[in-house]
Write a protein that holds these residues in place. Structure first.
Motif, PDB file in Angstrom:
ATOM      1  N   ILE A  58      60.797  88.653 -32.384  1.00 43.08           N
ATOM      2  CA  ILE A  58      60.021  87.537 -31.850  1.00 43.08           C
ATOM      3  C   ILE A  58      60.918  86.302 -31.837  1.00 43.08           C
ATOM      4  O   ILE A  58      61.599  86.005 -32.817  1.00 43.08           O
ATOM      5  CB  ILE A  58      58.778  87.235 -32.720  1.00 43.08           C
ATOM      6  CG1 ILE A  58      57.878  88.459 -32.824  1.00 43.08           C
ATOM      7  CG2 ILE A  58      57.997  86.046 -32.147  1.00 43.08           C
ATOM      8  CD1 ILE A  58      56.728  88.301 -33.817  1.00 43.08           C
ATOM      9  N   TYR A  59      60.913  85.612 -30.700  1.00 46.33           N
ATOM     10  CA  TYR A  59      61.633  84.346 -30.631  1.00 46.33           C
ATOM     11  C   TYR A  59      60.881  83.392 -29.717  1.00 46.33           C
ATOM     12  O   TYR A  59      60.045  83.791 -28.918  1.00 46.33           O
ATOM     13  CB  TYR A  59      63.086  84.532 -30.161  1.00 46.33           C
ATOM     14  CG  TYR A  59      63.249  85.053 -28.757  1.00 46.33           C
ATOM     15  CD1 TYR A  59      63.175  84.212 -27.657  1.00 46.33           C
ATOM     16  CD2 TYR A  59      63.521  86.400 -28.531  1.00 46.33           C
ATOM     17  CE1 TYR A  59      63.351  84.692 -26.363  1.00 46.33           C
ATOM     18  CE2 TYR A  59      63.698  86.890 -27.250  1.00 46.33           C
ATOM     19  CZ  TYR A  59      63.610  86.030 -26.167  1.00 46.33           C
ATOM     20  OH  TYR A  59      63.777  86.518 -24.900  1.00 46.33           O
ATOM     21  N   GLY A  60      61.187  82.136 -29.876  1.00 45.19           N
ATOM     22  CA  GLY A  60      60.621  81.104 -29.024  1.00 45.19           C
ATOM     23  C   GLY A  60      61.737  80.371 -28.320  1.00 45.19           C
ATOM     24  O   GLY A  60      62.850  80.250 -28.844  1.00 45.19           O
ATOM     25  N   ALA A  61      61.426  79.902 -27.125  1.00 37.05           N
ATOM     26  CA  ALA A  61      62.390  79.112 -26.365  1.00 37.05           C
ATOM     27  C   ALA A  61      61.664  77.921 -25.761  1.00 37.05           C
ATOM     28  O   ALA A  61      60.495  78.027 -25.369  1.00 37.05           O
ATOM     29  CB  ALA A  61      63.034  79.955 -25.263  1.00 37.05           C
ATOM     30  N   ASP A  62      62.354  76.803 -25.689  1.00 38.78           N
ATOM     31  CA  ASP A  62      61.752  75.634 -25.060  1.00 38.78           C
ATOM     32  C   ASP A  62      61.879  75.753 -23.538  1.00 38.78           C
ATOM     33  O   ASP A  62      62.368  76.763 -23.024  1.00 38.78           O
ATOM     34  CB  ASP A  62      62.353  74.338 -25.607  1.00 38.78           C
ATOM     35  CG  ASP A  62      63.817  74.122 -25.227  1.00 38.78           C
ATOM     36  OD1 ASP A  62      64.361  74.842 -24.345  1.00 38.78           O
ATOM     37  OD2 ASP A  62      64.439  73.224 -25.822  1.00 38.78           O
ATOM     38  N   SER A  63      61.447  74.741 -22.826  1.00 37.82           N
ATOM     39  CA  SER A  63      61.439  74.812 -21.360  1.00 37.82           C
ATOM     40  C   SER A  63      62.835  74.864 -20.753  1.00 37.82           C
ATOM     41  O   SER A  63      62.990  75.161 -19.574  1.00 37.82           O
ATOM     42  CB  SER A  63      60.659  73.621 -20.783  1.00 37.82           C
ATOM     43  OG  SER A  63      61.264  72.407 -21.188  1.00 37.82           O
ATOM     44  N   HIS A  64      63.871  74.610 -21.560  1.00 41.14           N
ATOM     45  CA  HIS A  64      65.256  74.706 -21.085  1.00 41.14           C
ATOM     46  C   HIS A  64      65.898  76.038 -21.467  1.00 41.14           C
ATOM     47  O   HIS A  64      67.075  76.256 -21.200  1.00 41.14           O
ATOM     48  CB  HIS A  64      66.090  73.554 -21.644  1.00 41.14           C
ATOM     49  CG  HIS A  64      65.564  72.207 -21.281  1.00 41.14           C
ATOM     50  ND1 HIS A  64      65.633  71.683 -20.019  1.00 41.14           N
ATOM     51  CD2 HIS A  64      64.910  71.291 -22.034  1.00 41.14           C
ATOM     52  CE1 HIS A  64      65.070  70.494 -19.998  1.00 41.14           C
ATOM     53  NE2 HIS A  64      64.606  70.233 -21.208  1.00 41.14           N
ATOM     54  N   GLY A  65      65.125  76.893 -22.153  1.00 40.45           N
ATOM     55  CA  GLY A  65      65.646  78.187 -22.569  1.00 40.45           C
ATOM     56  C   GLY A  65      66.354  78.175 -23.907  1.00 40.45           C
ATOM     57  O   GLY A  65      66.977  79.164 -24.290  1.00 40.45           O
ATOM     58  N   LEU A  66      66.256  77.060 -24.641  1.00 42.94           N
ATOM     59  CA  LEU A  66      66.928  76.955 -25.932  1.00 42.94           C
ATOM     60  C   LEU A  66      66.045  77.532 -27.029  1.00 42.94           C
ATOM     61  O   LEU A  66      64.844  77.277 -27.071  1.00 42.94           O
ATOM     62  CB  LEU A  66      67.258  75.494 -26.247  1.00 42.94           C
ATOM     63  CG  LEU A  66      68.099  74.765 -25.192  1.00 42.94           C
ATOM     64  CD1 LEU A  66      68.356  73.329 -25.622  1.00 42.94           C
ATOM     65  CD2 LEU A  66      69.406  75.497 -24.916  1.00 42.94           C
ATOM     66  N   CYS A  67      66.648  78.292 -27.911  1.00 38.45           N
ATOM     67  CA  CYS A  67      65.918  78.962 -28.992  1.00 38.45           C
ATOM     68  C   CYS A  67      65.317  77.933 -29.947  1.00 38.45           C
ATOM     69  O   CYS A  67      66.015  77.048 -30.436  1.00 38.45           O
ATOM     70  CB  CYS A  67      66.866  79.889 -29.751  1.00 38.45           C
ATOM     71  SG  CYS A  67      66.065  80.834 -31.060  1.00 38.45           S
ATOM     72  N   THR A  68      64.010  78.082 -30.211  1.00 37.56           N
ATOM     73  CA  THR A  68      63.313  77.179 -31.134  1.00 37.56           C
ATOM     74  C   THR A  68      62.939  77.872 -32.436  1.00 37.56           C
ATOM     75  O   THR A  68      62.761  77.204 -33.445  1.00 37.56           O
ATOM     76  CB  THR A  68      62.049  76.599 -30.479  1.00 37.56           C
ATOM     77  OG1 THR A  68      61.206  77.672 -30.035  1.00 37.56           O
ATOM     78  CG2 THR A  68      62.410  75.697 -29.301  1.00 37.56           C
TER      79      THR A  68
END
Length: 170
Positions: A58-68
């Motif tokens: 599981i991972y999250g990314a912001d609207s620029h595709g950067l890992c959060t």
């Protein structure tokens, strides 16, 4: 003289009472803030425990595709040691840059990105993720937009390694 003394005493008592009330109010606000922070930390720990209890990456990314954020299973499958190796970095460029046939996978065509921009979910079982060592593995993934105040601000992606399934199919 007595009246002036009484008037000054009353003003002083009223002033002290106001200061005491302000101090009590500030103390109450401080306690409420401390309690809210403690609850926030407890909730964050519960979320981290849940994320790390699953074998799905599981991972999250912001609207620029950067890992959060990223969980342990994702780190393990992708061959990274710690979250800091990926946090703030562009995930498409690191783990989703090439199609199964070896052609580059432009981010403008990426299903995860397109779904996030549209505020939609996406699902695929015909793509690859790339490990830190440059090897790849087939994945099935699900992505869901992260919406705050009515605006899509990123995406959360869960994925599994489907290497065994693909071997059986072949």
């Amino acid at each position: 003289i007595r009246q002036r003394y009484k008037d000054r005493r009353d003003v002083l008592i009223e002033g002290l009472a106001r200061e005491a009330a302000f101090a009590l109010q500030a103390q109450g606000l401080r306690r409420a803030r401390e309690q809210a922070e403690a609850e926030r930390l407890e909730q964050a720990e519960q979320v981290r425990t849940l994320m790390d209890a699953t074998e799905e990456g599981i991972y999250g990314a912001d609207s620029h595709g950067l890992c959060t954020f990223i969980n342990r299973a994702a780190l393990r499958m992708l061959g990274y040691r710690q979250p800091a190796d990926l946090l703030g970095r562009n995930l498409h460029e690191l783990i989703h840059h090439t199609l199964p046939d070896g052609r580059p996978y432009p981010k403008e065509q990426c299903r995860v990105r397109l779904a996030m921009l549209a505020g939609d979910a996406a699902h695929a079982d015909d793509e690859m993720h790339w490990r830190a060592d440059g090897t790849s593995f087939p994945v099935e993934y699900w992505s869901h937009p992260i919406v705050r105040e009515g605006r899509t601000v990123g995406t959360v992606v869960s994925f599994i390694d489907i290497s065994e399934r693909k071997q059986v199919e072949n």
